[in-house]
Design a protein around this motif. Structure first.
Motif, PDB file in Angstrom:
ATOM      1  N   TYR A  67     -31.496 -50.741  94.087  1.00 56.92           N
ATOM      2  CA  TYR A  67     -32.541 -51.537  93.429  1.00 56.92           C
ATOM      3  C   TYR A  67     -32.166 -51.970  92.025  1.00 56.92           C
ATOM      4  CZ  TYR A  67     -33.071 -46.624  92.175  1.00 56.92           C
ATOM      5  OH  TYR A  67     -32.798 -45.344  91.810  1.00 56.92           O
ATOM      6  N   CYS A  68     -31.088 -51.423  91.473  1.00 53.46           N
ATOM      7  CA  CYS A  68     -30.888 -51.484  90.026  1.00 53.46           C
ATOM      8  C   CYS A  68     -29.869 -52.541  89.613  1.00 53.46           C
ATOM      9  CB  CYS A  68     -30.443 -50.108  89.540  1.00 53.46           C
ATOM     10  SG  CYS A  68     -30.104 -50.065  87.771  1.00 53.46           S
ATOM     11  N   SER A 106     -29.232 -44.134  79.699  1.00 47.46           N
ATOM     12  CA  SER A 106     -27.928 -44.701  80.012  1.00 47.46           C
ATOM     13  C   SER A 106     -27.690 -44.752  81.514  1.00 47.46           C
ATOM     14  CB  SER A 106     -26.868 -43.804  79.359  1.00 47.46           C
ATOM     15  OG  SER A 106     -25.595 -44.193  79.766  1.00 47.46           O
ATOM     16  N   GLY A 107     -26.752 -45.598  81.906  1.00 47.97           N
ATOM     17  CA  GLY A 107     -26.219 -45.507  83.259  1.00 47.97           C
ATOM     18  C   GLY A 107     -25.621 -44.117  83.426  1.00 47.97           C
ATOM     19  N   GLU A 108     -25.417 -43.707  84.658  1.00 46.03           N
ATOM     20  CA  GLU A 108     -24.972 -42.319  84.883  1.00 46.03           C
ATOM     21  C   GLU A 108     -23.448 -42.202  84.812  1.00 46.03           C
ATOM     22  OE1 GLU A 108     -27.158 -40.020  87.878  1.00 46.03           O
ATOM     23  OE2 GLU A 108     -25.205 -39.251  88.510  1.00 46.03           O
ATOM     24  N   SER A 138     -32.205 -39.455  79.064  1.00 47.70           N
ATOM     25  CA  SER A 138     -32.410 -39.998  80.403  1.00 47.70           C
ATOM     26  C   SER A 138     -31.051 -40.497  80.886  1.00 47.70           C
ATOM     27  CB  SER A 138     -33.439 -41.133  80.331  1.00 47.70           C
ATOM     28  OG  SER A 138     -33.500 -41.841  81.543  1.00 47.70           O
ATOM     29  N   MET A 139     -30.247 -39.554  81.369  1.00 47.32           N
ATOM     30  CA  MET A 139     -28.854 -39.848  81.693  1.00 47.32           C
ATOM     31  C   MET A 139     -28.510 -39.394  83.093  1.00 47.32           C
ATOM     32  SD  MET A 139     -27.096 -39.795  78.269  1.00 47.32           S
ATOM     33  CE  MET A 139     -27.930 -40.793  77.113  1.00 47.32           C
ATOM     34  N   GLY A 140     -29.523 -39.264  83.916  1.00 46.20           N
ATOM     35  CA  GLY A 140     -29.291 -38.962  85.321  1.00 46.20           C
ATOM     36  C   GLY A 140     -28.798 -37.556  85.588  1.00 46.20           C
ATOM     37  N   ARG A 161     -36.252 -39.618  87.024  1.00 45.64           N
ATOM     38  CA  ARG A 161     -37.227 -40.013  88.049  1.00 45.64           C
ATOM     39  C   ARG A 161     -36.713 -39.674  89.436  1.00 45.64           C
ATOM     40  NH1 ARG A 161     -39.233 -46.137  86.779  1.00 45.64           N
ATOM     41  NH2 ARG A 161     -40.416 -45.752  84.876  1.00 45.64           N
ATOM     42  N   GLU A 163     -37.798 -41.255  91.868  1.00 39.85           N
ATOM     43  CA  GLU A 163     -37.877 -42.636  92.393  1.00 39.85           C
ATOM     44  C   GLU A 163     -38.829 -42.749  93.588  1.00 39.85           C
ATOM     45  OE1 GLU A 163     -36.553 -44.254  90.150  1.00 39.85           O
ATOM     46  OE2 GLU A 163     -34.676 -43.349  89.529  1.00 39.85           O
ATOM     47  N   MET A 204     -41.017 -45.288  91.474  1.00 36.22           N
ATOM     48  CA  MET A 204     -41.274 -46.734  91.444  1.00 36.22           C
ATOM     49  C   MET A 204     -42.367 -47.054  92.452  1.00 36.22           C
ATOM     50  SD  MET A 204     -37.523 -48.414  90.982  1.00 36.22           S
ATOM     51  CE  MET A 204     -36.655 -47.247  91.994  1.00 36.22           C
ATOM     52  N   PRO A 234     -44.075 -50.343  88.297  1.00 33.03           N
ATOM     53  CA  PRO A 234     -43.798 -51.165  89.468  1.00 33.03           C
ATOM     54  C   PRO A 234     -42.312 -51.350  89.716  1.00 33.03           C
ATOM     55  CG  PRO A 234     -44.595 -52.506  87.624  1.00 33.03           C
ATOM     56  CD  PRO A 234     -44.743 -51.078  87.216  1.00 33.03           C
ATOM     57  N   ILE A 236     -39.496 -53.818  90.491  1.00 34.02           N
ATOM     58  CA  ILE A 236     -39.342 -55.265  90.308  1.00 34.02           C
ATOM     59  C   ILE A 236     -37.974 -55.663  90.861  1.00 34.02           C
ATOM     60  CG2 ILE A 236     -39.337 -57.166  88.652  1.00 34.02           C
ATOM     61  CD1 ILE A 236     -41.009 -55.363  86.781  1.00 34.02           C
ATOM     62  N   TYR A 314     -28.716 -55.041  79.908  1.00 32.03           N
ATOM     63  CA  TYR A 314     -29.375 -53.831  80.429  1.00 32.03           C
ATOM     64  C   TYR A 314     -30.588 -54.270  81.238  1.00 32.03           C
ATOM     65  CZ  TYR A 314     -30.460 -48.831  80.583  1.00 32.03           C
ATOM     66  OH  TYR A 314     -30.682 -47.529  81.000  1.00 32.03           O
ATOM     67  N   LEU A 316     -32.305 -53.831  84.245  1.00 30.55           N
ATOM     68  CA  LEU A 316     -32.468 -53.039  85.456  1.00 30.55           C
ATOM     69  C   LEU A 316     -33.209 -53.871  86.491  1.00 30.55           C
ATOM     70  CD1 LEU A 316     -33.753 -49.776  83.732  1.00 30.55           C
ATOM     71  CD2 LEU A 316     -31.424 -50.294  84.400  1.00 30.55           C
ATOM     72  N   TYR A 317     -34.091 -54.747  86.001  1.00 33.86           N
ATOM     73  CA  TYR A 317     -34.903 -55.593  86.876  1.00 33.86           C
ATOM     74  C   TYR A 317     -35.149 -56.925  86.181  1.00 33.86           C
ATOM     75  CZ  TYR A 317     -38.153 -53.226  83.732  1.00 33.86           C
ATOM     76  OH  TYR A 317     -38.762 -52.698  82.618  1.00 33.86           O
TER      77      TYR A 317
HETATM   78  N1  SAH Z   1     -29.287 -43.832  85.092  1.00 33.16           N
HETATM   79  C1  SAH Z   1     -30.438 -43.054  84.773  1.00 33.16           C
HETATM   80  C2  SAH Z   1     -31.341 -43.702  83.753  1.00 33.16           C
HETATM   81  C3  SAH Z   1     -31.393 -45.204  83.706  1.00 33.16           C
HETATM   82  S1  SAH Z   1     -32.235 -45.999  85.005  1.00 33.16           S
HETATM   83  C4  SAH Z   1     -31.208 -42.739  86.042  1.00 33.16           C
HETATM   84  O1  SAH Z   1     -31.065 -43.459  87.017  1.00 33.16           O
HETATM   85  O2  SAH Z   1     -31.945 -41.743  86.036  1.00 33.16           O
HETATM   86  C5  SAH Z   1     -33.915 -45.676  84.546  1.00 33.16           C
HETATM   87  C6  SAH Z   1     -34.940 -46.013  85.583  1.00 33.16           C
HETATM   88  O3  SAH Z   1     -35.047 -47.420  85.750  1.00 33.16           O
HETATM   89  C7  SAH Z   1     -34.681 -45.520  86.983  1.00 33.16           C
HETATM   90  O4  SAH Z   1     -35.014 -44.167  87.107  1.00 33.16           O
HETATM   91  C8  SAH Z   1     -35.564 -46.436  87.813  1.00 33.16           C
HETATM   92  O5  SAH Z   1     -36.812 -45.817  88.118  1.00 33.16           O
HETATM   93  C9  SAH Z   1     -35.809 -47.646  86.910  1.00 33.16           C
HETATM   94  N2  SAH Z   1     -35.401 -48.879  87.595  1.00 33.16           N
HETATM   95  C10 SAH Z   1     -34.168 -49.218  87.990  1.00 33.16           C
HETATM   96  N3  SAH Z   1     -34.198 -50.390  88.681  1.00 33.16           N
HETATM   97  C11 SAH Z   1     -35.494 -50.777  88.728  1.00 33.16           C
HETATM   98  C12 SAH Z   1     -36.172 -51.882  89.336  1.00 33.16           C
HETATM   99  N4  SAH Z   1     -35.513 -52.817  90.012  1.00 33.16           N
HETATM  100  N5  SAH Z   1     -37.521 -51.953  89.182  1.00 33.16           N
HETATM  101  C13 SAH Z   1     -38.183 -51.021  88.478  1.00 33.16           C
HETATM  102  N6  SAH Z   1     -37.599 -49.948  87.908  1.00 33.16           N
HETATM  103  C14 SAH Z   1     -36.259 -49.824  88.038  1.00 33.16           C
END
Ligand code: SAH
Ligand code: SF4
Length: 366
Positions: A67-68, A106-108, A138-140, A161, A163, A204, A234, A236, A314, A316-317
């Motif tokens: 999703y990321c 951060s990314g993991e 928040s580094m996985g 999370r 997730e 999510m 949400p 996204i 950065y 993510l969405y």
């Molecule tokens: N790499 C670490 C922290 C960064 S990602 C980890 O994954 O824990 C942080 C958060 O972004 C994720 O936990 C996820 O819940 C959220 N995220 C990633 N892609 C997303 C998307 N498409 N929509 C909503 N939230 C998203």
């Protein structure tokens, strides 16, 4: 005769089927849910909102969550790592502006060089602020040793999370391999708690294939895990990710937003004294999303302190807000928004979750 909504709402404990009813609330019932949650928030955590200045430290990630937007398999983003000076500038800004804490996300990555960089940053932030700034990471998923080292060097909260708490759904949104192991992620949460962190998790909302029953299960999962903090928002979709192919299955964005509000409100009723974040993803769908979340139970906001030049990388969405607002513009905008929501800001305070304080003070020897 079916139970009245108002009777379910007032129960001490919610069952899975109660939660499904609450999550489906519409009209007057939905208003009653939000009013009840707002009352609980006021009673148990008050109307103070705590800031966590967020630095998105790096978009380099070794994982491939489906999703990321910054997943390893996406060639589009320019990969970056914020420099030490830039992180310390952000820390100084946080301190001078009365933000009690920072979040480094951060990314993991688990390689030695990354782990050492984070340890060094923790030491430097603590030094710069005379120990005043609280630090959330928040580094996985990391090893127990890494979690301990970071804790010993000043990090005291950790967000990871889950997730989705449904194993089957988890593997629909992650590759099914060792690097994306559901049990490892759950175990990470348990390890963090044992080490002594304030532990945060979340999910999510509105993922492809996700049902209301899944979300009810998520609420029970967070409750059972007895987390101290929650960040949820949400889902996204992002065009450069594999899950984008299911975009036609998704709930409308405004439905995902509304479900997120209900999740926040219900969780506040279930876990009265935890910290709940008004997440950026909520603002991505609704300009006043974070204020709305504050009104129904959230009490944490994470203003973005990442240097503006990195923000485009950065993503993510899609539609991530505030891409070009620097930290001071962000501060002015936020203060106004919080007052509109009827809350005040806990300047200069860590604002640890009352839940954490309670569960740890009863077990302390000294
Ligand atoms: N790499 C670490 C922290 C960064 S990602 C980890 O994954 O824990 C942080 C958060 O972004 C994720 O936990 C996820 O819940 C959220 N995220 C990633 N892609 C997303 C998307 N498409 N929509 C909503 N939230 C998203
Ligand atoms: Fe990496 Fe986190 Fe994105 Fe997964 S959600 S790809 S671990 S940054």
């Amino acid at each position: 005769m079916p139970e009245l909504f108002s009777e379910i709402l007032k129960k001490e404990e919610y069952s899975q089927s109660d939660l499904v009813v609450l999550l489906n609330a519409q009209g007057k019932d939905r208003t009653a849910l939000f009013t009840h949650a707002a009352g609980i928030k006021k009673q148990f955590v008050g109307n103070k909102v705590y800031f966590r200045g967020l630095v998105e430290l790096s978009n380099i990630c070794s994982k491939n969550c489906l999703y990321c937007g910054i997943r390893a398999g996406n060639p589009k983003p320019d990969r970056y790592m914020v420099t030490e000076d830039e992180v310390l500038d952000a820390a100084r800004f946080a301190l001078e502006n009365g933000y009690g804490s920072m979040v480094l996300q951060s990314g993991e990555r688990c390689d030695d060089s990354f782990v050492a960089t984070v340890t060094n940053l923790l030491q430097k932030i603590k030094e710069l602020s005379n120990g005043k700034l609280g630090i959330t990471l928040s580094m996985g998923e990391q090893t127990e040793k890494t979690y301990r080292d970071w804790f010993d060097n000043g990090a005291h909260r950790y967000l990871i999370r889950i997730e989705t708490s449904d194993r089957e759904l988890y593997y629909k949104i992650h590759p099914n391999n060792k690097k994306h192991d559901f049990d490892v992620r759950i175990n990470a949460l348990k390890m963090l708690r044992q080490i002594g962190y304030n532990v945060g998790s979340g999910v999510m909302i509105g993922l492809p294939f996700q049902t209301i029953e899944h979300l009810a299960g998520d609420l029970l999962f967070l409750k059972n895990l007895d987390v101290d903090m929650v960040g949820m928002g949400p889902f996204i979709e992002h065009e450069e990710t594999p899950l984008y192919q299911y975009k036609d299955l998704l709930w409308l964005k405004k439905e995902r937003f509304d479900m997120s509000l209900k999740m926040v409100a219900i969780l506040r009723i279930m876990m009265k004294d935890i910290n709940i974040a008004a997440t950026t993803a909520m603002q991505a769908i609704d300009k006043q999303g974070r204020e709305k979340a504050l009104k129904v139970g959230a009490n944490i906001i994470m203003p973005n302190l990442t240097p503006v030049k990195y923000r485009e990388d950065y993503l993510l969405y899609e539609d991530k807000p505030c891409l070009d607002e620097d930290a001071s513009e962000c501060r002015n905008c936020l203060e106004a928004r919080i007052h509109i929501a009827g809350d005040e800001i806990g300047f200069g305070e860590w604002g640890d979750s009352k839940h954490f304080v309670k569960r740890t003070s009863s077990s302390k020897v000294d």
